[in-house]
Scaffold this active site. Structure first.
Site, PDB file in Angstrom:
ATOM      1  N   THR A 170      -7.094  10.198   7.665  1.00 15.06           N
ATOM      2  CA  THR A 170      -6.721   8.940   7.004  1.00 15.06           C
ATOM      3  C   THR A 170      -6.335   7.859   8.011  1.00 15.06           C
ATOM      4  O   THR A 170      -5.815   6.813   7.629  1.00 15.06           O
ATOM      5  CB  THR A 170      -5.541   9.148   6.029  1.00 15.06           C
ATOM      6  OG1 THR A 170      -4.435   9.648   6.780  1.00 15.06           O
ATOM      7  CG2 THR A 170      -5.887  10.116   4.919  1.00 15.06           C
ATOM      8  N   GLY A 202      -6.610   4.722   9.999  1.00 11.52           N
ATOM      9  CA  GLY A 202      -7.426   3.515   9.872  1.00 11.52           C
ATOM     10  C   GLY A 202      -7.670   3.063   8.440  1.00 11.52           C
ATOM     11  O   GLY A 202      -8.395   2.089   8.199  1.00 11.52           O
ATOM     12  N   THR A 203      -7.045   3.734   7.462  1.00 14.16           N
ATOM     13  CA  THR A 203      -7.276   3.325   6.064  1.00 14.16           C
ATOM     14  C   THR A 203      -6.787   1.893   5.819  1.00 14.16           C
ATOM     15  O   THR A 203      -7.439   1.126   5.110  1.00 14.16           O
ATOM     16  CB  THR A 203      -6.565   4.270   5.066  1.00 14.16           C
ATOM     17  OG1 THR A 203      -5.256   4.529   5.557  1.00 14.16           O
ATOM     18  CG2 THR A 203      -7.308   5.563   4.890  1.00 14.16           C
ATOM     19  N   GLY A 204      -5.638   1.550   6.415  1.00 14.49           N
ATOM     20  CA  GLY A 204      -5.063   0.219   6.162  1.00 14.49           C
ATOM     21  C   GLY A 204      -5.962  -0.884   6.713  1.00 14.49           C
ATOM     22  O   GLY A 204      -6.255  -1.869   6.027  1.00 14.49           O
ATOM     23  N   CYS A 205      -6.419  -0.707   7.970  1.00 12.05           N
ATOM     24  CA  CYS A 205      -7.297  -1.714   8.590  1.00 12.05           C
ATOM     25  C   CYS A 205      -8.577  -1.851   7.763  1.00 12.05           C
ATOM     26  O   CYS A 205      -9.059  -2.957   7.501  1.00 12.05           O
ATOM     27  CB  CYS A 205      -7.703  -1.290  10.006  1.00 12.05           C
ATOM     28  SG  CYS A 205      -6.313  -0.855  11.051  1.00 12.05           S
ATOM     29  N   LYS A 239       0.842  -1.201   0.000  1.00 11.59           N
ATOM     30  CA  LYS A 239       0.000   0.000   0.000  1.00 11.59           C
ATOM     31  C   LYS A 239       0.876   1.249   0.000  1.00 11.59           C
ATOM     32  O   LYS A 239       1.822   1.346   0.770  1.00 11.59           O
ATOM     33  CB  LYS A 239      -0.873   0.019   1.262  1.00 11.59           C
ATOM     34  CG  LYS A 239      -1.812  -1.156   1.365  1.00 11.59           C
ATOM     35  CD  LYS A 239      -2.517  -1.196   2.715  1.00 11.59           C
ATOM     36  CE  LYS A 239      -1.572  -1.404   3.863  1.00 11.59           C
ATOM     37  NZ  LYS A 239      -2.232  -1.686   5.147  1.00 11.59           N
TER      38      LYS A 239
HETATM   39  N1  ADP Z   1      -5.001  10.387   1.138  1.00 13.32           N
HETATM   40  C1  ADP Z   1      -5.425   9.265   0.548  1.00 13.32           C
HETATM   41  N2  ADP Z   1      -6.274   9.327  -0.516  1.00 13.32           N
HETATM   42  C2  ADP Z   1      -6.721   8.209  -1.123  1.00 13.32           C
HETATM   43  N3  ADP Z   1      -6.370   6.976  -0.743  1.00 13.32           N
HETATM   44  C3  ADP Z   1      -5.512   6.843   0.298  1.00 13.32           C
HETATM   45  C4  ADP Z   1      -5.003   7.963   1.004  1.00 13.32           C
HETATM   46  N4  ADP Z   1      -4.183   7.518   1.999  1.00 13.32           N
HETATM   47  C5  ADP Z   1      -4.191   6.183   1.926  1.00 13.32           C
HETATM   48  N5  ADP Z   1      -4.975   5.764   0.888  1.00 13.32           N
HETATM   49  C6  ADP Z   1      -5.256   4.385   0.496  1.00 13.32           C
HETATM   50  O1  ADP Z   1      -5.671   3.709   1.674  1.00 13.32           O
HETATM   51  C7  ADP Z   1      -5.202   2.381   1.689  1.00 13.32           C
HETATM   52  C8  ADP Z   1      -4.354   2.127   2.933  1.00 13.32           C
HETATM   53  O2  ADP Z   1      -3.055   2.614   2.676  1.00 13.32           O
HETATM   54  P1  ADP Z   1      -1.987   3.099   3.735  1.00 13.32           P
HETATM   55  O3  ADP Z   1      -2.439   4.375   4.361  1.00 13.32           O
HETATM   56  O4  ADP Z   1      -0.688   3.120   3.016  1.00 13.32           O
HETATM   57  O5  ADP Z   1      -2.038   1.920   4.796  1.00 13.32           O
HETATM   58  P2  ADP Z   1      -1.856   1.967   6.374  1.00 13.32           P
HETATM   59  O6  ADP Z   1      -3.067   2.641   6.946  1.00 13.32           O
HETATM   60  O7  ADP Z   1      -1.707   0.542   6.741  1.00 13.32           O
HETATM   61  O8  ADP Z   1      -0.617   2.795   6.622  1.00 13.32           O
HETATM   62  C9  ADP Z   1      -4.445   2.209   0.374  1.00 13.32           C
HETATM   63  O9  ADP Z   1      -5.305   1.688  -0.617  1.00 13.32           O
HETATM   64  C10 ADP Z   1      -4.034   3.632   0.027  1.00 13.32           C
HETATM   65  O10 ADP Z   1      -3.782   3.804  -1.351  1.00 13.32           O
HETATM   66  C1  MP5 Z   2      -5.439  -1.118  17.298  1.00 17.93           C
HETATM   67  C2  MP5 Z   2      -4.827  -0.567  16.068  1.00 17.93           C
HETATM   68  N1  MP5 Z   2      -4.684  -1.363  14.983  1.00 17.93           N
HETATM   69  C3  MP5 Z   2      -4.135  -0.868  13.848  1.00 17.93           C
HETATM   70  C4  MP5 Z   2      -3.721   0.430  13.760  1.00 17.93           C
HETATM   71  C5  MP5 Z   2      -3.088   0.965  12.482  1.00 17.93           C
HETATM   72  O1  MP5 Z   2      -3.846   1.965  11.844  1.00 17.93           O
HETATM   73  P1  MP5 Z   2      -3.147   3.282  11.270  1.00 17.93           P
HETATM   74  O2  MP5 Z   2      -1.972   2.849  10.440  1.00 17.93           O
HETATM   75  O3  MP5 Z   2      -4.153   3.970  10.425  1.00 17.93           O
HETATM   76  O4  MP5 Z   2      -2.743   4.101  12.479  1.00 17.93           O
HETATM   77  C6  MP5 Z   2      -3.874   1.255  14.905  1.00 17.93           C
HETATM   78  N2  MP5 Z   2      -3.468   2.537  14.908  1.00 17.93           N
HETATM   79  N3  MP5 Z   2      -4.432   0.716  16.040  1.00 17.93           N
HETATM   80 MG    MG Z   3      -2.289   5.035   6.768  1.00 21.06          MG
END
Ligand code: ADP
Ligand code: MP5
Ligand code: MG
Length: 535
Positions: A247, A249-252, A214
């Site tokens: 943003t 929690g996008t990954g979860c 991601k």
């Molecule tokens: N500002 C944003 N606009 C659109 N999509 C986003 C944005 N930030 C993250 N994403 C998307 O959200 C999903 C989670 O990505 P990411 O943020 O890299 O993961 P994590 O939350 O695990 O760090 C991916 O599909 C990414 O492309």
């Molecule tokens: C309990 C828990 N699980 C997962 C994430 C990761 O999410 P993020 O990368 O958006 O902070 C988090 N912050 N807290």
């Molecule tokens: Mg993120």
């Protein structure tokens, strides 16, 4: 009230568990042989940490699954004290108790997909591995959460080797962000899309069937780019980058949305693409919401339901994206499959239909009205608008979201006069002239077809793909294609690539099937596949 005994107090827990498994087998047999199959709800088990701020972790997974119409059970691995500023403290649940939660859920409930988030100790990874061997599920999605967006450590480097040895070889998908991909690869720097592509191929060698790296945190990137690798092909998935602090929690949420789509029966690639769209839509909707005072805000997973309430239909602005998968009911088909119209509509929206039209040519008026009222409740619970075919009286009486009329029904300008400015009006059109008239009359969209020959409508002239193209190019209104469309030809229809063709309307492809929910999710996945670009 008699308190329930703890599982440890129940003698011979294994016997209970074997009994449950036997029940499960029996249930599956009943389910496969009767219409109860349609009422089974797809099920994701989330094994993750609790986020007190409810933007990420278990809370994000519950909301995402709810938004996608999927049941979500939860095994909590850690409790975090967390808000929009960061993570203030973490309390890890002992592995023995994680194991008990896993067994409680897996021995009793029909879990389709397991999704993992924060796994903060090697012991927890090991008990999970053990439980998944004992209670196999259809798919395992591993989000290897290590560091929160705020930079706080959620699982230390010691879990990396046990993740690699025990969990990744069982996984159907692993979804590292840039930092996690780098950690899995011994600190390899990841700064460009080409680095991400390389990382995806290397992580694939650790045993997961598919990898999604991601790129939410990719510096200097105008788009949000993720890399998907299925062991053969690399795909670059792009969406616009939403400028927002919200943003967290996008990954979860991405991983749980993928799990929810897999649970509904989508293929892996369709599930990934649909989920990326879901995140983009939710971020766009939530970009200005203001929760907390820190730098990382949560977003609103249930935006679709909310946007419907404030909606469109009360504000007088129709959302053409609703035309994506348009379900039109047919009482003959429902009778043939021995199900009620309401059951059919429920299954269609649970499977992914984005708008429903009730088309009852022979029903008694009073019965029609009752059915329409129940269907509106079902549709609105899923954020889906409901239209009535032809019968303006019924639409007014049940306060439906709108009406669809044909060329020999009441003219659209009269319908507009009767329904007022805020309801949705659709008109069936075969020619450019009819499309022009629909626009003049104040319709919101047109239905164009039959694209292919169909039995649903007697003596219906087929316009073919060429006729559809002509009408789409001429129409000032969004178009939904109709007539003989099913999951084998839907991609060809959407493939004409004219921007105001917004979706397909179907009757038999959903309702002349044994399992409407499955037919709807398959068709939805096909449409997502056909309409999302990949490089
Ligand atoms: N500002 C944003 N606009 C659109 N999509 C986003 C944005 N930030 C993250 N994403 C998307 O959200 C999903 C989670 O990505 P990411 O943020 O890299 O993961 P994590 O939350 O695990 O760090 C991916 O599909 C990414 O492309
Ligand atoms: C309990 C828990 N699980 C997962 C994430 C990761 O999410 P993020 O990368 O958006 O902070 C988090 N912050 N807290
Ligand atoms: Mg993120």
């Amino acid at each position: 009230m008699v308190p329930l005994p703890l599982i440890s107090q129940i003698p011979k827990f294994n016997q209970v568990s074997r009994f449950c498994m036997a029940m499960k087998k029996q249930e599956e047999m009943v389910v496969a042989s009767s219409d109860r199959y349609e009422t089974r709800i797809p099920h994701v088990l989330s094994v993750a940490g609790s986020d007190s701020g409810a933007g990420a972790g278990i809370q994000a997974d519950l909301k995402t699954c709810a938004a996608r119409g999927v049941y979500c059970s939860t095994v909590i691995t850690a409790i975090t004290a967390q808000n929009t500023v960061g993570v203030q403290d973490v309390n890890i649940v002992p592995e023995g108790f994680v194991s008990k939660q896993l067994k409680s859920v897996l021995s009793d409930m029909q879990v389709d997909v397991v999704k993992t988030g924060m796994l903060p100790s090697t012991g927890i990874v090991q008990v999970l591995h053990q439980c998944l061997k004992e209670f196999p599920v259809r798919a395992l999605v591993v989000d290897p959460v290590m560091v929160s967006t705020s930079g706080d450590v959620l699982a230390g480097p010691t879990i990396i080797s046990v993740l690699q040895e025990e969990l990744l070889p069982m996984a159907d998908l692993v979804t590292p962000n840039l930092k996690e991909a780098s950690a899995l690869l011994g600190g390899m720097p990841l700064k460009t899309i080409s680095d991400m592509r390389h990382a995806a191929t290397l992580i694939h060698q650790m045993g997961s069937k598919n990898v999604l790296v991601k790129g939410g945190d990719l510096p200097d990137s105008l788009d949000a780019v993720d890399i998907f690798f299925d062991g053969k092909d690399l795909h670059e998935l792009r969406s616009s980058r939403i400028k927002s602090r919200n943003t967290h929690g996008t990954g979860c949420s991405l991983a749980s949305c993928i799990s929810a789509e897999l649970a509904k029966g989508s293929s892996m690639f369709s599930a990934v693409k649909a989920s990326k769209q879901f995140i983009e839509r939710a971020l766009r909707y939530s970009k200005d919401i203001n929760i907390g005072h820190g730098p990382q805000g949560p977003f609103d997973h249930l935006c679709r339901l909310k946007s419907r309430e404030q909606s469109s239909y009360s504000q007088g602005c129709f959302n053409p994206t609703d035309l994506f998968l348009y379900a039109v009911t047919d009482s003959g088909m429902n009778e043939r499959w021995d199900r009620s119209i309401t059951d059919a509509v429920k299954a269609a929206v649970e499977g992914g239909a984005t708008i429903v039209q009730i088309r009852e040519k022979d029903a008694k008026t009073r019965d029609f009205l009752e059915v329409a009222k129940s269907c509106i409740k079902i549709c609105h619970a899923h954020g889906v608008p409901l239209l009535i075919n032809d019968r303006i009286d019924i639409a007014l009486a049940c306060d439906a979201d709108g009406v669809h009329v044909g060329q020999s029904d009441i003219p659209a300008h009269e319908v507009r006069r009767l329904l007022g400015p805020n309801k949705v009006i659709g008109v069936s059109c075969k020619t450019m002239e009819q499309a022009e008239q629909a626009w003049i009359d104040g319709a919101d969209y047109i239905g164009c077809g039959g694209v292919y020959p169909t039995n649903t409508k007697a003596n219906n002239l087929t316009v073919g793909i060429d006729g559809l193209k002509r009408v789409c190019l001429a129409s000032k209104l969004p178009v939904v294609a109709i007539g003989g469309i099913n999951h084998t030809n839907a991609a060809a229809v959407m493939g004409i690539g004219i921007p105001n063709l917004r979706g397909v309307a179907v009757v038999s492809a959903l309702f002349d099937r044994q399992c409407v929910l499955e037919a709807a999710s398959k068709l939805h996945a096909t449409l997502v596949e056909a309409t999302t670009s990949n490089v």
